[in-house]
Enzyme design. Structure first.
Site, short mmCIF file in Angstrom:
data_model
loop_
_atom_site.label_atom_id
_atom_site.label_comp_id
_atom_site.label_asym_id
_atom_site.label_seq_id
_atom_site.Cartn_x
_atom_site.Cartn_y
_atom_site.Cartn_z
CB THR A 269 -0.91 0.01 1.26
OG1 THR A 269 -1.76 -1.11 1.17
CG2 THR A 269 -1.74 1.25 1.36
CB SER B 26 -2.06 -10.99 -1.33
OG SER B 26 -2.59 -10.04 -0.46
N1 ASP Z 1 -2.77 -5.66 0.44
C1 ASP Z 1 -1.68 -4.79 0.85
C2 ASP Z 1 -0.39 -5.61 0.83
O1 ASP Z 1 -0.16 -6.38 1.71
C3 ASP Z 1 -1.93 -4.23 2.20
C4 ASP Z 1 -0.84 -3.31 2.73
O2 ASP Z 1 0.14 -3.02 2.12
O3 ASP Z 1 -1.02 -2.82 3.84
O4 ASP Z 1 0.38 -5.46 -0.08
#
Ligand code: ASP
Length: 336
Positions: free
Chosen positions: A13, A60
């Site tokens: 993010t 992910s």
């Molecule tokens: N879905 C994002 C990731 O893990 C969530 C984040 O960065 O906080 O890459």
């Protein structure tokens, strides 16, 4: 002399931008925003260089391959930098922290993972603060371990667990205190750091391991557990109740597990409770597992309990050795 920090930017993010399909990593954006922000060239800040991976990923999508590449890149650049900051999505950050902590031996420089709940492009982002804190800590203290910096706290990476999908206080270290706190001053609890590793710097790679998880819940059926054994497993992590307890009324559970253990499958017991530790001596419902050769994850987080199995099974085929190593602290991931 100013310290030199290498930033390894994997995605997450922190450097994402809003798109028609939701937030997605955007190449070049993070370095551009950092260059435009005077805080990153402040005299108190270390010198830094950024290696941006292609493609940037949502965490992910992290795989063993990414872990192996990250560790290899740290080793390659090790002599040229005083510390390393890894920018990573929060979803699997704790797994990567565990992975790096186990696979790099002889680490004597800080490796800090950080990220953000809100992208750096947004006004209310936590990215800037996390990034500044990680760079400052990596340049001020020579803690020889892999850590996670998030929301003012530096946690041992293999003790951390993501507890909040939205809030800024995303990580908790349930069974080990924070190593440092960032407030108006940087406060490091040096007595809690891992001891310097005297072994030569080395890297052990991860290989794919057939590992399964089984989480107990009232009403589970044995068929679903048995189905896991249709393809050969190397390791099974049981997520048990309380201090490591499971139902004992149907003995078939134990004969099933015993058969797998006899075939060399490593079966480990990790509590569904985050705080405290597995003690299979406490109750008859735990002792029944101990008696058939299930090993204890003690007070490891589910991430550490999982990645340690992947690590040990990647470097050895010797089930007796793996069982013995699993219950000992390799990098401070469990309390003796
Ligand atoms: N879905 C994002 C990731 O893990 C969530 C984040 O960065 O906080 O890459």
């Amino acid at each position: 002399m100013k310290k030199a920090i290498l930033i390894l930017y994997t995605g997450g993010t922190i450097g994402m931008a809003k798109t028609a399909n939701g937030y997605q990593p955007t190449a070049g954006l993070l370095s551009k925003l950092m260059t435009e922000d005077r805080a990153f060239s402040h005299e108190d800040m270390p010198n830094y260089e950024i290696v941006e991976y292609t493609p940037l990923i949502d965490s992910s999508n992290m795989t063993l391959h990414h872990w192996n590449v990250l560790a290899k890149d740290i080793i390659k650049a090790y002599a040229d930098y005083d510390g390393f900051v890894i920018l990573h999505g929060t979803d699997t950050m704790a797994y990567t922290a565990c992975a790096l902590s186990f696979m790099i031996s002889g680490l004597n420089k800080p490796v800090i993972l950080t990220g953000a709940q809100v992208a750096l492009t947004e006004a209310h982002s936590d990215a800037r603060e996390n990034l500044i804190s990680a760079l400052l800590l990596a340049s001020r203290y020579c803690f020889p371990e892999v850590t996670i910096l998030f929301n003012h706290y530096l946690l041992r990476g293999n003790r951390a667990h993501k507890i909040d999908a939205i809030g800024y206080n995303a990580f908790l270290s349930p069974n080990y205190p924070p190593l440092a706190e960032v407030g108006s001053e940087l406060l490091a609890h040096t007595e809690l750091f891992c001891a310097a590793d005297t072994k030569p710097l080395d890297l052990h790679k991860y290989n794919p391991i057939p590992l399964a998880h089984f989480r107990f819940f009232p009403g589970f059926t044995l068929d679903t557990l048995e189905a896991l054994f249709h393809n050969p497993l190397r390791a099974l992590l049981l997520h048990t109740y309380g201090s490591g307890n499971v139902p004992t009324l149907d003995k078939k559970l134990f004969s099933l597990l015993e058969k797998e253990i006899a075939r060399g499958v490593i079966v480990a017991n990790c509590s569904q409770c985050l705080k405290g530790h597995v003690n299979m001596d406490s109750y008859a419902t735990g002792r029944a597992l101990q008696e058939i050769g299930v090993i204890s994850a003690l007070d490891m987080t589910p991430e550490a309990a999982t990645v340690k199995l992947q690590f040990l099974c990647s470097i050895s085929d010797d089930a007796a050795w793996i069982r013995q190593q699993y219950v000992h602290s390799l990098r401070g991931e469990l309390s003796a």
